[in-house]
Write an enzyme that holds these catalytic residues in place. Structure first.
Site, PDB file in Angstrom:
ATOM      1  N   TYR A 180      30.233  42.467  47.310  1.00  0.00           N
ATOM      2  CA  TYR A 180      31.213  43.528  47.595  1.00  0.00           C
ATOM      3  C   TYR A 180      31.520  43.643  49.093  1.00  0.00           C
ATOM      4  CZ  TYR A 180      31.576  44.870  42.775  1.00  0.00           C
ATOM      5  OH  TYR A 180      31.867  44.836  41.427  1.00  0.00           O
TER       6      TYR A 180
ATOM      7  N   ASN B  18      43.105  47.866  41.002  1.00  0.00           N
ATOM      8  CA  ASN B  18      42.515  47.160  42.152  1.00  0.00           C
ATOM      9  C   ASN B  18      41.595  48.078  42.940  1.00  0.00           C
ATOM     10  OD1 ASN B  18      44.107  45.058  41.294  1.00  0.00           O
ATOM     11  ND2 ASN B  18      45.729  45.442  42.799  1.00  0.00           N
ATOM     12  N   VAL B  19      40.639  47.469  43.586  1.00  0.00           N
ATOM     13  CA  VAL B  19      39.681  48.237  44.391  1.00  0.00           C
ATOM     14  C   VAL B  19      39.955  48.037  45.888  1.00  0.00           C
ATOM     15  CG1 VAL B  19      37.903  48.245  42.607  1.00  0.00           C
ATOM     16  CG2 VAL B  19      37.975  46.337  44.240  1.00  0.00           C
TER      17      VAL B  19
ATOM     18  N   HIS C  65      39.707  51.964  38.783  1.00  0.00           N
ATOM     19  CA  HIS C  65      38.425  51.248  38.863  1.00  0.00           C
ATOM     20  C   HIS C  65      37.741  51.445  40.201  1.00  0.00           C
ATOM     21  CE1 HIS C  65      40.040  48.475  35.464  1.00  0.00           C
ATOM     22  NE2 HIS C  65      39.504  49.587  34.995  1.00  0.00           N
TER      23      HIS C  65
ATOM     24  N   CYS D 114      19.239  61.317  51.065  1.00  0.00           N
ATOM     25  CA  CYS D 114      18.024  61.301  50.233  1.00  0.00           C
ATOM     26  C   CYS D 114      17.301  59.964  50.263  1.00  0.00           C
ATOM     27  CB  CYS D 114      18.383  61.677  48.785  1.00  0.00           C
ATOM     28  SG  CYS D 114      19.148  60.308  47.885  1.00  0.00           S
TER      29      CYS D 114
ATOM     30  N   THR E 270      48.901  41.929  36.266  1.00  0.00           N
ATOM     31  CA  THR E 270      47.666  42.196  35.531  1.00  0.00           C
ATOM     32  C   THR E 270      47.674  41.410  34.228  1.00  0.00           C
ATOM     33  OG1 THR E 270      46.206  43.862  34.572  1.00  0.00           O
ATOM     34  CG2 THR E 270      48.571  44.276  34.371  1.00  0.00           C
TER      35      THR E 270
HETATM   36  C1  BV8 Z   1      34.315  51.069  29.583  1.00  0.00           C
HETATM   37  C2  BV8 Z   1      36.279  46.994  39.316  1.00  0.00           C
HETATM   38  C3  BV8 Z   1      32.654  51.882  28.167  1.00  0.00           C
HETATM   39  C4  BV8 Z   1      35.073  46.195  39.676  1.00  0.00           C
HETATM   40  C5  BV8 Z   1      36.907  46.217  37.095  1.00  0.00           C
HETATM   41  C6  BV8 Z   1      37.619  48.428  24.297  1.00  0.00           C
HETATM   42  C7  BV8 Z   1      37.684  49.745  24.738  1.00  0.00           C
HETATM   43  C8  BV8 Z   1      36.954  50.162  25.859  1.00  0.00           C
HETATM   44  C9  BV8 Z   1      36.158  49.250  26.557  1.00  0.00           C
HETATM   45  C10 BV8 Z   1      36.084  47.944  26.113  1.00  0.00           C
HETATM   46  C11 BV8 Z   1      36.802  47.532  24.994  1.00  0.00           C
HETATM   47  N1  BV8 Z   1      36.544  46.209  24.806  1.00  0.00           N
HETATM   48  C12 BV8 Z   1      35.693  45.791  25.768  1.00  0.00           C
HETATM   49  C13 BV8 Z   1      35.395  46.814  26.568  1.00  0.00           C
HETATM   50  C14 BV8 Z   1      34.489  46.727  27.710  1.00  0.00           C
HETATM   51  C15 BV8 Z   1      35.230  46.393  28.998  1.00  0.00           C
HETATM   52  C16 BV8 Z   1      36.379  45.456  28.818  1.00  0.00           C
HETATM   53  O1  BV8 Z   1      37.531  45.885  28.725  1.00  0.00           O
HETATM   54  N2  BV8 Z   1      36.070  44.166  28.793  1.00  0.00           N
HETATM   55  C17 BV8 Z   1      37.109  43.171  28.717  1.00  0.00           C
HETATM   56  C18 BV8 Z   1      36.661  41.920  29.453  1.00  0.00           C
HETATM   57  C19 BV8 Z   1      37.424  42.894  27.257  1.00  0.00           C
HETATM   58  N3  BV8 Z   1      35.687  47.614  29.615  1.00  0.00           N
HETATM   59  C20 BV8 Z   1      34.806  48.295  30.379  1.00  0.00           C
HETATM   60  O2  BV8 Z   1      33.634  47.995  30.490  1.00  0.00           O
HETATM   61  C21 BV8 Z   1      35.343  49.529  31.074  1.00  0.00           C
HETATM   62  N4  BV8 Z   1      34.446  50.615  30.799  1.00  0.00           N
HETATM   63  O3  BV8 Z   1      35.018  50.773  28.681  1.00  0.00           O
HETATM   64  O4  BV8 Z   1      33.214  51.863  29.465  1.00  0.00           O
HETATM   65  C22 BV8 Z   1      32.248  53.247  27.984  1.00  0.00           C
HETATM   66  C23 BV8 Z   1      32.967  54.031  27.095  1.00  0.00           C
HETATM   67  C24 BV8 Z   1      32.551  55.308  26.905  1.00  0.00           C
HETATM   68  C25 BV8 Z   1      31.441  55.792  27.620  1.00  0.00           C
HETATM   69  C26 BV8 Z   1      30.752  54.982  28.520  1.00  0.00           C
HETATM   70  C27 BV8 Z   1      31.166  53.699  28.732  1.00  0.00           C
HETATM   71  C28 BV8 Z   1      35.327  49.372  32.596  1.00  0.00           C
HETATM   72  C29 BV8 Z   1      36.174  48.225  33.012  1.00  0.00           C
HETATM   73  C30 BV8 Z   1      36.318  48.231  34.545  1.00  0.00           C
HETATM   74  C31 BV8 Z   1      35.662  46.995  35.118  1.00  0.00           C
HETATM   75  N5  BV8 Z   1      35.944  46.936  36.554  1.00  0.00           N
HETATM   76  N6  BV8 Z   1      37.138  46.226  38.417  1.00  0.00           N
HETATM   77  C32 BV8 Z   1      35.396  45.099  40.675  1.00  0.00           C
HETATM   78  O5  BV8 Z   1      36.577  44.963  41.055  1.00  0.00           O
HETATM   79  O6  BV8 Z   1      34.453  44.377  41.027  1.00  0.00           O
HETATM   80  S1  BV8 Z   1      37.893  45.275  36.096  1.00  0.00           S
HETATM   81  C33 BV8 Z   1      38.735  44.095  37.004  1.00  0.00           C
HETATM   82  O7  BV8 Z   1      39.199  43.102  36.110  1.00  0.00           O
HETATM   83  C34 BV8 Z   1      40.011  44.568  37.621  1.00  0.00           C
HETATM   84  O8  BV8 Z   1      39.879  45.851  38.180  1.00  0.00           O
HETATM   85  C35 BV8 Z   1      41.021  44.543  36.511  1.00  0.00           C
HETATM   86  O9  BV8 Z   1      41.090  45.756  35.831  1.00  0.00           O
HETATM   87  C36 BV8 Z   1      40.412  43.568  35.555  1.00  0.00           C
HETATM   88  C37 BV8 Z   1      41.321  42.434  35.229  1.00  0.00           C
HETATM   89  O10 BV8 Z   1      41.837  41.975  36.406  1.00  0.00           O
HETATM   90  P1  BV8 Z   1      43.452  41.990  36.632  1.00  0.00           P
HETATM   91  O11 BV8 Z   1      43.750  43.030  37.618  1.00  0.00           O
HETATM   92  O12 BV8 Z   1      44.238  41.979  35.390  1.00  0.00           O
HETATM   93  O13 BV8 Z   1      43.498  40.640  37.281  1.00  0.00           O
HETATM   94  P2  BV8 Z   1      43.316  39.293  36.533  1.00  0.00           P
HETATM   95  O14 BV8 Z   1      42.654  38.386  37.482  1.00  0.00           O
HETATM   96  O15 BV8 Z   1      42.745  39.504  35.186  1.00  0.00           O
HETATM   97  O16 BV8 Z   1      44.824  38.871  36.315  1.00  0.00           O
HETATM   98  C38 BV8 Z   1      45.638  38.732  37.442  1.00  0.00           C
HETATM   99  C39 BV8 Z   1      47.036  38.597  36.915  1.00  0.00           C
HETATM  100  O17 BV8 Z   1      47.883  38.449  38.038  1.00  0.00           O
HETATM  101  C40 BV8 Z   1      47.216  37.364  36.045  1.00  0.00           C
HETATM  102  O18 BV8 Z   1      47.999  37.713  34.921  1.00  0.00           O
HETATM  103  C41 BV8 Z   1      47.988  36.405  36.954  1.00  0.00           C
HETATM  104  O19 BV8 Z   1      48.905  35.619  36.219  1.00  0.00           O
HETATM  105  C42 BV8 Z   1      48.753  37.374  37.818  1.00  0.00           C
HETATM  106  N7  BV8 Z   1      49.132  36.857  39.141  1.00  0.00           N
HETATM  107  C43 BV8 Z   1      48.582  35.841  39.849  1.00  0.00           C
HETATM  108  N8  BV8 Z   1      49.271  35.689  41.014  1.00  0.00           N
HETATM  109  C44 BV8 Z   1      50.251  36.633  41.023  1.00  0.00           C
HETATM  110  C45 BV8 Z   1      50.171  37.374  39.840  1.00  0.00           C
HETATM  111  N9  BV8 Z   1      51.014  38.376  39.549  1.00  0.00           N
HETATM  112  C46 BV8 Z   1      51.969  38.659  40.450  1.00  0.00           C
HETATM  113  N10 BV8 Z   1      52.119  37.986  41.620  1.00  0.00           N
HETATM  114  C47 BV8 Z   1      51.282  36.973  41.932  1.00  0.00           C
HETATM  115  N11 BV8 Z   1      51.442  36.311  43.079  1.00  0.00           N
HETATM  116 ZN    ZN Z   2      21.416  60.161  48.223  1.00  0.00          ZN
END
Ligand code: BV8
Ligand code: ZN
Length: 252
Positions: A67, A102-103, A119, A157, A195
């Site tokens: 990070y 995004n973060v 996020h 703490c 996304t």
């Molecule tokens: C949760 C921060 C549970 C960290 C991130 C169904 C319902 C609920 C949850 C789930 C579910 N199924 C599965 C889950 C679990 C999970 C999930 O969704 N898994 C996925 C893999 C299936 N979800 C979670 O765990 C979430 N929490 O559900 O909690 C819960 C429920 C109740 C009570 C307690 C707990 C939390 C998810 C958050 C994870 N954190 N980020 C960090 O950054 O390190 S996610 C991270 O990846 C990003 O923030 C983003 O959201 C995600 C995907 O990334 P994208 O932004 O889409 O980027 P990506 O690389 O994927 O794609 C880029 C795109 O850009 C592409 O399409 C590409 O073509 C395009 N591109 C490329 N170049 C360009 C472009 N576009 C434009 N211009 C360009 N030049």
């Molecule tokens: Zn503390």
């Protein structure tokens, strides 16, 4: 060009606009997306395995180093024309909400001061024990050693400091999710940019907008699962497409 014109017309007529962004909007600033093989020091790790509470539990120094490397990368790049175009939309369409997965802080640095972070942020570390926000020292150059860095301790703490992001398996901040749901439900147009629409519940936001009657415009170079719900698909890069979209929608 036809699609661009169609999208510009929808945008110009919209009273309430929601902009939903993912890692793709920061790609042209030089910030690797999640789908890219992680560049440099991290190509042998998978982001999804590092972005978890378990990974931080098992190896806090590896995760904290990752990070800090990312925070350094974001600090050393600049917002691109895509971020600037989003700020221009806010200037033209009074009721615009910017919702990001995004973060990084590139939307803020481009002028979108009220961006909703579903996020969390690289710039909001907090204590694992008392949740007190931590003040991070300014990064002087690429974090040394590249890979491992010991997380700092809480000034209040002594607890271990963690990144202020939402990891896989963690709940999204309630206020942010509520604001995003409200903006999506109210929007006439939702513009989804860079996304893959795969991570939930964030990925629900564009789908909720479509169900609530918004016209969804997608900007993404590749097809994504969101193609299906988009009224217009602009298959191009954000920095290359968004400025044209804005100047067509609001010719000065
Ligand atoms: C949760 C921060 C549970 C960290 C991130 C169904 C319902 C609920 C949850 C789930 C579910 N199924 C599965 C889950 C679990 C999970 C999930 O969704 N898994 C996925 C893999 C299936 N979800 C979670 O765990 C979430 N929490 O559900 O909690 C819960 C429920 C109740 C009570 C307690 C707990 C939390 C998810 C958050 C994870 N954190 N980020 C960090 O950054 O390190 S996610 C991270 O990846 C990003 O923030 C983003 O959201 C995600 C995907 O990334 P994208 O932004 O889409 O980027 P990506 O690389 O994927 O794609 C880029 C795109 O850009 C592409 O399409 C590409 O073509 C395009 N591109 C490329 N170049 C360009 C472009 N576009 C434009 N211009 C360009 N030049
Ligand atoms: Zn503390």
């Amino acid at each position: 060009m036809e699609h661009l014109r169609e999208a510009a017309k929808l945008l110009a007529q919209a009273q309430r606009v929601a902009v939903f962004t993912g890692a793709g909007i920061s790609a042209e600033s030089g910030v690797p997306t999640f789908r890219d093989a992680l560049t440099g020091l991290w190509e042998r790790f998978d982001a999804q395995s590092l972005a978890t509470p378990q990974a931080f539990q098992e190896d806090p120094e590896l995760v904290w180093g990752w990070y800090e490397w990312r925070r350094h990368r974001v600090t050393s790049v600049r917002p691109n024309a895509g971020h600037d175009a989003v700020a221009a939309i806010e200037a033209h369409a009074p009721h615009t909400a910017v919702i990001t997965q995004n973060v990084d802080d590139l939307h803020e640095r481009a002028g979108s001061a009220q961006s909703v972070h579903l996020h969390g942020s690289l710039f909001a570390p907090r204590c694992t024990i008392c949740a007190e926000p931590a003040v991070l020292p300014a990064l002087t150059g690429e974090p040394d050693g590249g890979r491992r860095l010991a997380p700092p301790s809480c000034a209040s703490c002594g607890g271990m400091i963690r990144p202020g992001v939402v990891w896989f398996g963690e709940s999204l901040p309630e206020a942010a999710l509520e604001a995003a749901v409200r903006a999506a439900a109210d929007a006439d147009v939702l513009l989804t940019i860079g996304t893959s629409g795969l991570v939930y519940p964030a990925a629900e936001i564009p789908r909720l907008a479509a169900r609530s009657g918004a016209a969804v415009i997608q900007v993404n170079p590749q097809p994504t699962p969101l193609d299906r719900i988009a009224a217009v698909n602009l298959h191009g890069p954000a920095a290359g497409t968004l400025p044209d979209l804005v100047s067509l929608a609001w010719p000065d």
